[in-house]
Design a protein around this motif. Structure first.
Motif, PDB file in Angstrom:
ATOM      1  N   ASN A   1      37.760  37.294  43.016  1.00 30.36           N
ATOM      2  CA  ASN A   1      37.793  36.119  42.961  1.00 30.36           C
ATOM      3  C   ASN A   1      39.207  35.099  43.013  1.00 30.36           C
ATOM      4  O   ASN A   1      39.945  35.802  42.508  1.00 30.36           O
ATOM      5  N   ILE A   2      39.234  34.160  43.816  1.00 30.40           N
ATOM      6  CA  ILE A   2      40.633  33.563  43.930  1.00 30.40           C
ATOM      7  C   ILE A   2      40.357  32.071  43.250  1.00 30.40           C
ATOM      8  O   ILE A   2      39.560  31.304  43.445  1.00 30.40           O
ATOM      9  N   PHE A   3      41.472  31.725  42.725  1.00 30.40           N
ATOM     10  CA  PHE A   3      41.755  30.673  41.883  1.00 30.40           C
ATOM     11  C   PHE A   3      42.999  30.320  41.639  1.00 30.40           C
ATOM     12  O   PHE A   3      43.899  31.180  41.866  1.00 30.40           O
ATOM     13  N   TYR A   4      43.528  28.873  41.308  1.00 29.34           N
ATOM     14  CA  TYR A   4      44.777  28.527  41.235  1.00 29.34           C
ATOM     15  C   TYR A   4      45.245  28.144  39.796  1.00 29.34           C
ATOM     16  O   TYR A   4      44.352  27.658  38.970  1.00 29.34           O
ATOM     17  N   LEU A   5      46.290  28.456  39.294  1.00 29.97           N
ATOM     18  CA  LEU A   5      46.732  28.096  37.916  1.00 29.97           C
ATOM     19  C   LEU A   5      48.002  27.521  38.107  1.00 29.97           C
ATOM     20  O   LEU A   5      49.075  27.720  38.751  1.00 29.97           O
TER      21      LEU A   5
ATOM     22  N   ILE B   1      45.889  32.973  42.252  1.00 29.02           N
ATOM     23  CA  ILE B   1      45.723  34.158  41.532  1.00 29.02           C
ATOM     24  C   ILE B   1      44.503  34.834  42.063  1.00 29.02           C
ATOM     25  O   ILE B   1      43.462  34.072  42.332  1.00 29.02           O
ATOM     26  N   THR B   2      44.514  36.006  42.328  1.00 35.22           N
ATOM     27  CA  THR B   2      43.377  36.913  42.909  1.00 35.22           C
ATOM     28  C   THR B   2      43.048  37.674  41.766  1.00 35.22           C
ATOM     29  O   THR B   2      43.801  38.678  41.132  1.00 35.22           O
ATOM     30  N   ALA B   3      41.831  37.662  41.430  1.00 39.43           N
ATOM     31  CA  ALA B   3      41.330  38.359  40.176  1.00 39.43           C
ATOM     32  C   ALA B   3      40.815  39.813  40.721  1.00 39.43           C
ATOM     33  O   ALA B   3      40.983  40.014  41.799  1.00 39.43           O
ATOM     34  N   ARG B   4      40.730  40.737  39.663  1.00 43.43           N
ATOM     35  CA  ARG B   4      40.181  42.203  40.196  1.00 43.43           C
ATOM     36  C   ARG B   4      38.843  42.127  40.875  1.00 43.43           C
ATOM     37  O   ARG B   4      38.672  42.909  41.600  1.00 43.43           O
TER      38      ARG B   4
END
Length: 558
Positions: free
Chosen positions: A259-263, A253-256
């Motif tokens: 920031n990059i994180f994983y779900l 997931i790449t936020a607006r």
């Protein structure tokens, strides 16, 4: 002369430091010559092992150490054992320097100190079967002597971990064994029970194994003679095939904000609850009218009246949807709006029955709600709409606000499958990830299936990890959570229902959000428990005097 110094002859035993002595004849340990403290020399020389190898050494024709070599060894040892100079002791310093100078002045007398270029020595060694350790020795004779004594000719040290046979992840072969497993195999999708048990061990969520530890465990099992021990290469290939088979739940997931994180996909996680007998048989698919008491999440009025009803009920193999016309056993028409469980019978030990709350229907839909058990259902909308004349009259204009003679959209979306709704309990909190460092802060999101009873919700096994990040804002993480639920609700989650042994469709929705009061208050710009009214929605609380009264204190928990 001390007996220890007499034993160190410069050939069989040599000084290799201030107090260390090396034995050149005894078998090596870990591919290195045996080294000992000088005080243990006499004890070592008296052992049978040393005496046997010393005799074999001298039988090869080695010369006895000359008196000059012994004096040199003893002199060198005495110099290294000189006491440290005291401050202001000029006599000691002078004598020490004299000795040091005496040691380092080259003795040009005799053949032992003849200077030979290194290149000449290398040429002589590379073209000769002899090597020299103070004296020349024939390699062939040494090997013959070792064979006669039953010694191991060559040491075999362990290879590096990256060079071990059977553990090279990139080049290891499967030795012709087909890793594809037939669905008829009782261990499917694993080729054997050994593969399954090992994969289960290495996938333990609370006991992670590194690659080096996995290699060590497999090597240990093989050395003990265990049967059918899989290689790490085969396990990794099987893990990839299983991930392809069941799907990888983790997505990037790449936020607006960038920031990059994983779900972990919410729909795929809940689908496993319906395919697992441990969780599926403990679920309750419908809210319950429990009267005034409430012991479970599905006992509350929120699920019974406020939230959307479970969309369907299955009676005698036929699926009935809410807001669809049906016909009951008396021949009357009925439009169900909610499904729920209740025990209205006075018979002790009777099971809870599924009821429908809706409106009676004719040409005019009743303004009053009625409740009938679903066991009275006889004909579904699918069967009624097959007869065009039966619905030709239609409904009166005043009835259109209650119902329409059209099928529920879920009937087409589910493609003939039973549909269940799944309420989710979503929990978010800020936690510290390190034991040694306090407030190494990161946020984590978890969820639970609210169809499970409380005794199951309290188990770690039933808590699903969704995501965690040390840098992503909580609102960005919650936005990704909402989007994952929305996508699952729009497309529907199709999974296997092990309880009824059929494929079903799931509809997910959020029941409530749990979390830490200070963290949630901070995110909502709220003062939390310091306020007179703790919650902006239910307005629980009051003035300090009111909360301290009996009535006010009771109102906080009711």
């Amino acid at each position: 002369m001390p007996a220890t110094l007499r034993s160190v002859d410069g050939i069989i035993l040599q000084f290799c430091g201030a107090s260390q002595v090396v034995c050149n004849v005894c078998p090596k340990r870990d591919n290195a010559l045996r080294t000992m403290h000088s005080k243990h020399v006499l004890k070592h020389v008296a052992t049978g092992l040393h005496q046997r190898h010393a005799r074999a050494w001298t039988s090869t024709g080695l010369k006895a150490p000359s008196q000059q070599q012994q004096r040199r060894q003893q002199h060198h040892h005495e110099v290294e054992h000189l006491p440290s100079p005291a401050d202001g002791d000029s006599d000691f310093t002078s004598s020490a320097m004299d000795v040091d100078n005496a040691v380092h002045i080259p003795d040009t007398h005799g053949p032992d100190h003849e200077v030979v270029p290194v290149a000449d020595l290398l040429d002589a060694i590379s073209s000769s079967p002899f090597y020299q350790v103070n004296e020349t020795c024939d390699l062939y004779e040494e090997l013959q002597s070792a064979l006669a004594l039953g010694e191991q000719l060559f040491s075999m040290p362990l290879a590096l971990a990256s060079e071990e046979i059977g553990f090279d992840d990139e080049t290891e072969s499967d030795f012709g064994i087909e890793l594809l497993v037939s669905p008829d195999n009782p261990n499917y999708p694993w080729p054997s029970k050994a593969h399954y048990i090992t994969a289960l061990l290495f996938s333990s969520p609370r006991l992670p194994f590194s690659e080096a530890q996995k290699k060590a465990v497999l090597s240990w099992a093989k050395e003990l003679g265990a049967h059918d021990v899989p290689s790490l290469y085969a396990l990794n290939r099987l893990q990839e095939s299983v991930r392809t088979l069941v799907g990888n739940p983790t997505e990037k997931i790449t936020a607006r904000s960038g920031n990059i994180f994983y779900l972990n996909d919410v729909g795929k996680a809940i689908a496993k609850d319906y395919a697992n007998p441990l969780t599926r048989f403990a679920m309750q698919d419908y809210p319950e009218d429990g009267g005034k008491g409430m012991s479970q999440v599905f006992n509350g009025e929120k699920m019974l009246f406020e939230l959307p009803s479970p969309p369907a009920a299955k009676v005698d193999g036929e699926i009935y949807f809410v807001n669809e016309l049906l016909q009951d056993a008396s021949g009357d028409y009925f439009i169900p709006e909610r499904f729920f469980l209740a025990l209205y019978s006075s018979t002790n030990g009777a099971d809870k029955q599924l009821h429908a709350l809706g409106r009676a229907d004719g040409f005019i839909v009743s303004d009053e709600w009625e409740m009938i058990p679903t066991s009275n259902f006889r004909r579904s909308f699918r069967e009624i709409s097959a007869n065009d004349d039966e619905l030709a009259c239609g409904l009166t204009e005043s009835s259109h606000k209650y119902a329409k003679l059209v099928p529920n959209p879920l009937r087409a979306k589910s493609q003939g499958h039973m549909v269940y709704s799944v309420p989710l309990i979503i929990f978010m909190d800020d936690v510290s990830g390190n034991i040694s460092k306090q407030w190494n802060k990161h946020h984590a999101v978890y969820m639970s299936n609210a169809n499970l009873p409380r005794k199951m919700l309290e188990k770690e096994f039933c808590i699903r990890f969704v995501m965690s990040s040390p840098h992503t804002a909580p609102m960005e993480m919650m936005s990704a959570m909402q989007e994952s639920i929305r996508k699952a609700a729009e497309s529907g989650v199709f999974t296997w229902d092990c309880k009824h042994e059929e494929e079903v469709m799931l509809e997910l929705y959020g029941l409530f959000l749990g979390g830490n009061n200070p963290m949630q208050a901070e995110e909502c710009s709220h003062a939390g428990l310091h306020c007179n009214y703790f919650c902006r929605t239910c307005e629980v609380g009051g003035t300090k005097e009111y909360k301290e009264s009996d009535e006010g204190y009771k109102s906080i928990f009711v």
